[in-house]
Design a protein around this motif. Structure first.
Motif, short mmCIF file in Angstrom:
data_model
loop_
_atom_site.label_atom_id
_atom_site.label_comp_id
_atom_site.label_asym_id
_atom_site.label_seq_id
_atom_site.Cartn_x
_atom_site.Cartn_y
_atom_site.Cartn_z
N ALA A 1 50.35 30.98 3.36
CA ALA A 1 49.39 31.23 2.28
C ALA A 1 49.25 30.02 1.36
N LEU A 2 50.36 29.35 1.08
CA LEU A 2 50.32 28.18 0.22
C LEU A 2 49.49 27.06 0.84
N TYR A 3 49.72 26.77 2.11
CA TYR A 3 48.98 25.68 2.76
C TYR A 3 47.48 25.97 2.76
N GLU A 4 47.13 27.20 3.05
CA GLU A 4 45.70 27.56 3.05
C GLU A 4 45.12 27.45 1.64
N HIS A 5 45.89 27.86 0.64
CA HIS A 5 45.42 27.78 -0.75
C HIS A 5 45.20 26.33 -1.17
N LEU A 6 46.03 25.41 -0.67
CA LEU A 6 45.93 24.00 -1.05
C LEU A 6 44.83 23.26 -0.29
N GLY A 7 44.23 23.92 0.69
CA GLY A 7 43.15 23.28 1.42
C GLY A 7 43.52 22.75 2.79
N PHE A 8 44.75 23.00 3.24
CA PHE A 8 45.12 22.62 4.61
C PHE A 8 44.32 23.46 5.60
N LYS A 9 43.92 22.83 6.71
CA LYS A 9 43.19 23.52 7.76
C LYS A 9 44.10 23.71 8.97
N GLN A 10 44.10 24.91 9.51
CA GLN A 10 44.92 25.17 10.69
C GLN A 10 44.34 24.44 11.89
N THR A 11 45.17 23.67 12.57
CA THR A 11 44.70 22.85 13.68
C THR A 11 45.28 23.28 15.02
N SER A 12 46.40 23.99 15.01
CA SER A 12 47.04 24.35 16.27
C SER A 12 47.97 25.53 16.05
N THR A 13 48.13 26.35 17.09
CA THR A 13 49.07 27.46 17.07
C THR A 13 49.85 27.42 18.38
N VAL A 14 51.15 27.24 18.28
CA VAL A 14 51.99 27.05 19.46
C VAL A 14 52.99 28.20 19.57
N VAL A 15 53.10 28.76 20.77
CA VAL A 15 54.07 29.82 21.02
C VAL A 15 55.28 29.23 21.73
N THR A 16 56.46 29.50 21.21
CA THR A 16 57.70 29.05 21.85
C THR A 16 58.18 30.12 22.81
#
Length: 289
Positions: free
Chosen positions: A268-283
């Motif tokens: 939530a913090l990263y999205e609030h600060l304006g970071f854009k999600q670039t990748s989602t990795v499953v381990t």
């Protein structure tokens, strides 16, 4: 058919990796190099890496490799463009067992349904998901909470680091297995910086952020605060300190951060600060012993 990677395969392997890059649904952990020369140094010259290609009609249509990771091995790939992907994956699992690895890990993109299905068919289980975010150059400064201070730690004291890591980290133990020398070597040079938060009263370490610099990109590889110091904005201040250091370098254009699926507040913090999600990795993990 499966064959160990040879120099004659490198040109086609570079082309296969570029094909993978074109769409998120094809991506998995893979070599960084994209030229035959770079792959020679990364894949063939590396003493620890064991790599194979899948050949179909004499052409490279699949790739996978084993690299040491934690107490086991990580799987590069499987990257499959044509042919029998399951045969290549089963071959890699067999080789991992022969090498005596206890656990084999894989890191496909969440939308890579082909690789995920193959992994699950041979017994891999999804462990967790990691979200990657990125932001362009910006001011992320944040005041340090009253009663605390943040300093760049140089040099790194392995025992202090190890103790803080074990207190701040809820579910990970990777760095706890590193020797003192491995920790010192990790922080030597200008590519990795460590920022630590301390209490003003006692000087006790209560949080840290690791920053990695690579050409035009910086990445916060780890950020953590001990439970008793959370909820005061200290993690946000550590993020700000690391970002300020990164963007003071005129060559750095972007900052990348990551958050695991249980870290809802960080997401939530990263999205609030304006970071854009670039990748989602499953381990994924497969126990071999």
């Amino acid at each position: 058919m499966n064959r160990p990677v040879a120099q004659s395969h490198l040109s086609q392997l570079a082309e296969l990796l570029c094909w993978m890059d074109e769409a998120p649904e094809r991506r998995s952990l893979a070599p960084e190099a994209r030229t035959p020369e770079g792959l020679w140094w990364e894949v063939l010259a590396g003493e620890d890496e064991k790599a194979w290609v899948w050949l179909e009609a004499g052409r490279v249509q699949g790739y996978g490799a084993l690299v040491p990771f934690w107490e086991g091995a990580a799987l590069e790939g499987p990257i499959i463009r044509g042919g029998d992907g399951r045969a290549l994956l089963e071959h890699l699992v067999k080789k991992a067992r022969q090498e005596g690895f206890s656990t084999l890990y894989a890191f496909p993109e969440a939308c890579n349904r082909q690789a995920r299905a193959l992994l699950e068919q041979v017994g891999f289980s999804a462990e967790h998901t990691t979200y990657f975010y990125c932001i362009q150059r910006t001011d992320l400064a944040y005041p340090v909470p009253v009663g605390y201070k943040i300093e760049r730690a140089e040099p790194c004291d392995p025992q202090v680091y190890r103790d803080l890591y074990s207190r701040a980290e809820d579910g990970w133990s990777l760095r706890l297995h590193w020797t003192d020398e491995e920790l010192r070597q990790h922080f030597i040079g200008s590519e990795v910086e460590l920022f630590m938060a301390y209490t003003d009263a006692t000087g006790e370490p209560v949080g840290m952020a690791e920053l990695e610099l690579d050409d035009a990109r910086a990445e916060i590889a780890y950020i953590g605060v001990v439970p008793e110091a959370r909820g005061k904005g200290l993690g946000r201040a550590l993020l700000g300190a690391a970002a300020e250091w990164a963007f003071a370098n005129p060559h750095i254009e972007t900052l990348q951060v990551r958050a695991h699926d249980h870290e809802k507040a960080a997401q939530a913090l990263y999205e609030h600060l304006g970071f854009k999600q670039t990748s989602t990795v499953v381990t994924y993990a497969l126990e071999l012993d």
